[in-house]
Design a protein around this motif. Structure first.
Motif, PDB file in Angstrom:
ATOM      1  N   PHE A   1       0.825  -1.207   0.000  1.00  0.00           N
ATOM      2  CA  PHE A   1       0.000   0.000   0.000  1.00  0.00           C
ATOM      3  C   PHE A   1       0.861   1.259   0.000  1.00  0.00           C
ATOM      4  CE2 PHE A   1       0.552  -0.925   4.560  1.00  0.00           C
ATOM      5  CZ  PHE A   1       0.953   0.311   5.045  1.00  0.00           C
ATOM      6  N   LYS A   2       0.276   2.306  -0.532  1.00  0.00           N
ATOM      7  CA  LYS A   2       0.830   3.656  -0.439  1.00  0.00           C
ATOM      8  C   LYS A   2      -0.188   4.470   0.339  1.00  0.00           C
ATOM      9  CE  LYS A   2       3.590   3.631  -4.675  1.00  0.00           C
ATOM     10  NZ  LYS A   2       4.872   3.772  -3.947  1.00  0.00           N
TER      11      LYS A   2
ATOM     12  N   LYS B   1      -0.929  19.800   6.384  1.00  0.00           N
ATOM     13  CA  LYS B   1       0.218  19.130   5.781  1.00  0.00           C
ATOM     14  C   LYS B   1      -0.167  17.711   5.361  1.00  0.00           C
ATOM     15  CE  LYS B   1       5.029  17.825   6.721  1.00  0.00           C
ATOM     16  NZ  LYS B   1       6.118  17.825   7.735  1.00  0.00           N
ATOM     17  N   ILE B   2       0.423  17.272   4.254  1.00  0.00           N
ATOM     18  CA  ILE B   2       0.208  15.912   3.761  1.00  0.00           C
ATOM     19  C   ILE B   2       1.515  15.134   3.866  1.00  0.00           C
ATOM     20  CG2 ILE B   2      -0.384  14.486   1.760  1.00  0.00           C
ATOM     21  CD1 ILE B   2      -2.101  16.786   0.743  1.00  0.00           C
ATOM     22  N   SER B   3       1.470  13.977   4.494  1.00  0.00           N
ATOM     23  CA  SER B   3       2.639  13.112   4.606  1.00  0.00           C
ATOM     24  C   SER B   3       2.357  11.784   3.898  1.00  0.00           C
ATOM     25  CB  SER B   3       2.997  12.859   6.074  1.00  0.00           C
ATOM     26  OG  SER B   3       1.907  12.293   6.767  1.00  0.00           O
ATOM     27  N   SER B   4       3.413  11.164   3.365  1.00  0.00           N
ATOM     28  CA  SER B   4       3.260   9.926   2.594  1.00  0.00           C
ATOM     29  C   SER B   4       4.094   8.809   3.193  1.00  0.00           C
ATOM     30  CB  SER B   4       3.692  10.153   1.134  1.00  0.00           C
ATOM     31  OG  SER B   4       2.939  11.184   0.537  1.00  0.00           O
ATOM     32  N   SER B   5       3.638   7.576   2.983  1.00  0.00           N
ATOM     33  CA  SER B   5       4.378   6.411   3.470  1.00  0.00           C
ATOM     34  C   SER B   5       4.029   5.199   2.610  1.00  0.00           C
ATOM     35  CB  SER B   5       4.061   6.137   4.943  1.00  0.00           C
ATOM     36  OG  SER B   5       2.672   5.927   5.123  1.00  0.00           O
TER      37      SER B   5
ATOM     38  N   ILE C   1       6.684   0.670   6.178  1.00  0.00           N
ATOM     39  CA  ILE C   1       8.099   0.379   5.985  1.00  0.00           C
ATOM     40  C   ILE C   1       8.932   1.649   5.839  1.00  0.00           C
ATOM     41  CG2 ILE C   1       9.765  -0.758   4.448  1.00  0.00           C
ATOM     42  CD1 ILE C   1       7.544  -2.774   3.793  1.00  0.00           C
ATOM     43  N   SER C   2       8.405   2.615   5.111  1.00  0.00           N
ATOM     44  CA  SER C   2       9.124   3.877   4.935  1.00  0.00           C
ATOM     45  C   SER C   2       8.128   5.042   4.960  1.00  0.00           C
ATOM     46  CB  SER C   2       9.888   3.874   3.605  1.00  0.00           C
ATOM     47  OG  SER C   2       8.978   3.849   2.517  1.00  0.00           O
TER      48      SER C   2
ATOM     49  N   LYS D   1       0.856  -1.872  18.981  1.00  0.00           N
ATOM     50  CA  LYS D   1       1.404  -0.779  18.173  1.00  0.00           C
ATOM     51  C   LYS D   1       2.875  -0.643  18.561  1.00  0.00           C
ATOM     52  CE  LYS D   1      -0.912   3.045  18.159  1.00  0.00           C
ATOM     53  NZ  LYS D   1      -1.692   4.224  18.653  1.00  0.00           N
ATOM     54  N   TYR D   2       3.744  -0.630  17.567  1.00  0.00           N
ATOM     55  CA  TYR D   2       5.179  -0.610  17.869  1.00  0.00           C
ATOM     56  C   TYR D   2       5.906   0.276  16.872  1.00  0.00           C
ATOM     57  CZ  TYR D   2      10.020  -2.307  18.237  1.00  0.00           C
ATOM     58  OH  TYR D   2      11.385  -2.396  18.370  1.00  0.00           O
ATOM     59  N   ILE D   3       6.693   1.219  17.402  1.00  0.00           N
ATOM     60  CA  ILE D   3       7.520   2.094  16.577  1.00  0.00           C
ATOM     61  C   ILE D   3       8.976   1.884  16.999  1.00  0.00           C
ATOM     62  CG2 ILE D   3       8.000   4.468  15.877  1.00  0.00           C
ATOM     63  CD1 ILE D   3       5.119   5.153  16.576  1.00  0.00           C
ATOM     64  N   PRO D   4       9.732   1.095  16.236  1.00  0.00           N
ATOM     65  CA  PRO D   4      11.112   0.764  16.608  1.00  0.00           C
ATOM     66  C   PRO D   4      11.988   1.985  16.862  1.00  0.00           C
ATOM     67  CG  PRO D   4      10.379  -0.626  14.798  1.00  0.00           C
ATOM     68  CD  PRO D   4       9.310   0.411  14.994  1.00  0.00           C
TER      69      PRO D   4
END
Length: 244
Positions: free
Chosen positions: A58-59, A69-73, A90-91, A106-109
């Motif tokens: 997915f995008k 503001k618009i952010s993408s991942s 992933i990015s 929920k995990y944010i390394p």
């Protein structure tokens, strides 16, 4: 004089008949559109009911109303019925959201931080559309997603898709749905583009009551089997864990 009045009367009758014919033609066209929509809708439910598991890339675009503001991942999503999923960004920064119907993590390394929530936590509520599309009417009021009235929108051709309520161009391969949540008070409306032949969601737009918006584009669906370990999470040593 009588001849002129008769001609005027005939003209009025003729104009009236044209109006009546136009109204009936519009009603017939609307009825035909509703029939096509209902047929497509029933077809996607039937097809989606056969999907027990899949993975998909997915995008994601997220619009923050507060920051304008618009952010993408980018990421990958794993689904298994009835309620297991792993939504992994992933990015540009890794984020993991995983549920196996027993617990939700929920995990944010990067932040070395994890949250343990109840399985029914209302996080990523849209995933229930992907885990079991057949139950869509249980959670949403469903209708056709149509172009909004120009008088009721400030959109223009430069409006980003994530901020737009206008559907993509309609084609015979897809169905466009407008979904109004029955209970979820955080979501205002969802828009979905679903491929009729496969029952797979191609695009999803989520509008929240606070003005924030999310747009997801799905691609490269795969029905290749994967281990249930995908839906298990064990916090690494040395990270902070919040149990909510």
């Amino acid at each position: 004089m009588l001849k002129n009045n008769f001609i005027k009367f005939i003209g009025i009758i003729f104009s009236f008949l044209i109006i009546i014919s136009s109204v009936f033609a519009e009603k017939k066209q609307d009825a035909s559109s509703e029939t096509i929509f209902e047929k497509k809708y029933l077809e996607i439910l039937k097809t989606a009911s056969k999907q027990d598991f899949f993975s998909v890339n997915f995008k994601q675009e997220i619009y923050s109303a507060l920051r304008e503001k618009i952010s993408s991942s980018d990421g990958i999503l794993h689904i298994k019925k009835p309620a297991s999923f792993r939504f992994e960004i992933i990015s540009p920064r890794q984020e993991i959201y995983v549920s196996n119907s027993k617990n939700f993590w929920k995990y944010i390394p990067e932040l070395k931080h994890a949250q343990s929530l109840q399985a029914n936590a209302n996080e990523l509520a849209f995933v229930q559309l992907l885990t079991n599309l057949a139950n869509i009417k249980k959670f949403y009021n469903v209708s056709a997603w149509k172009k909004p009235d120009d008088q009721k929108t400030n959109e223009n051709i430069n409006t980003p898709y994530v901020k737009s309520d206008t559907p993509p161009l309609q084609n015979d391969d897809d169905i466009h749905l407008r979904l109004i949540p029955k209970e979820d008070k955080q979501q205002k409306v969802l828009y979905a583009v679903i491929q009729v032949k496969t029952g797979l969601i191609q695009e999803l737009r989520i509008v929240q009551t606070n003005g924030n918006r999310t747009r997801l584009l799905f691609n490269d669906y795969s029905s290749k089997k994967f281990s249930d370990e995908v839906f298990e999470f064990k916090p690494p040593q040395g990270i902070v864990v919040d149990k909510l």
